[in-house]
Motif scaffolding. Structure first.
Motif: not given
Length: 193
Positions: A62-64, A91-92, A148-150, A153-159
């Protein structure tokens, strides 16, 4: 929401990294490809049983992804670069959903609902971006929204990190993404009518 409103708080390291890549001769498109493969590493690490490493790699990708956009704005944005960026982001995301489904087949239906909500929200986002005459900092009109993307990513991290919460966190992600699609649809009616 966070991408739109909190970006200024993390822009300095993004800017510094973008300039570093540009000084080393990298193009924005090359960093977009690097972000793709880094993001795909998330799914591989998760399937192999390394959820913490998977989340760290997810955030690096995400940073990249933010760095490549900053690089493009400092050099030259191209329509194909925009296509690559948006496509590789999806895709990611899809690869993460597939990896979670592989490891936790018991949550296939919530994951399917999540995928549907992403498709609907992104369809609205892309169509509005292509038909709108407004232009922002990006090469198309960027519709802000709740998810949005962040936030993704937060919810994906929890998942990824908390399998005991997977069912409910997936459903929360579905609702947030669907709400974002509705939000964008209403905005589209307002700005395109």
């Amino acid at each position: 929401m966070l991408d739109t409103h909190a970006r200024k708080m993390v822009q300095a390291p993004i800017e510094h990294t973008a300039r570093w890549f540009l000084n080393k001769g990298f193009s924005a498109n090359q960093v977009t490809i690097l972000a793709l493969f880094t993001g795909l590493g998330t799914s591989l690490l998760y399937v192999l049983g390394y959820p913490v490493a998977a989340v760290l790699i997810l955030w690096l990708s995400g940073f990249l992804d933010a760095v490549d956009g900053t690089m493009a704005r400092h050099s030259k944005t191209t329509p194909f670069g925009t296509v690559m960026d948006i496509t590789f982001d999806r895709v990611v995301e899809v690869s993460i959903i597939v990896a979670i489904a592989y490891v936790h087949p018991e949550v296939l239906w919530p994951l399917l609902l999540l995928t549907v909500s992403i498709v609907i929200s992104m369809t609205i986002f892309l169509v509005v971006g292509s038909v709108s005459e407004k232009a922002g900092l990006k090469s198309f009109y960027y519709q802000a929204g709740l998810a949005e993307r962040t936030e993704g990513f937060l919810i994906f991290s929890i998942m990824l990190l908390f399998p005991s919460l997977l069912y409910w966190s997936t459903l929360v992600f579905f609702v947030v993404e669907l709400f974002t699609g509705i939000q964008r649809f209403i905005e589209a009616r307002r700005i395109l009518s």
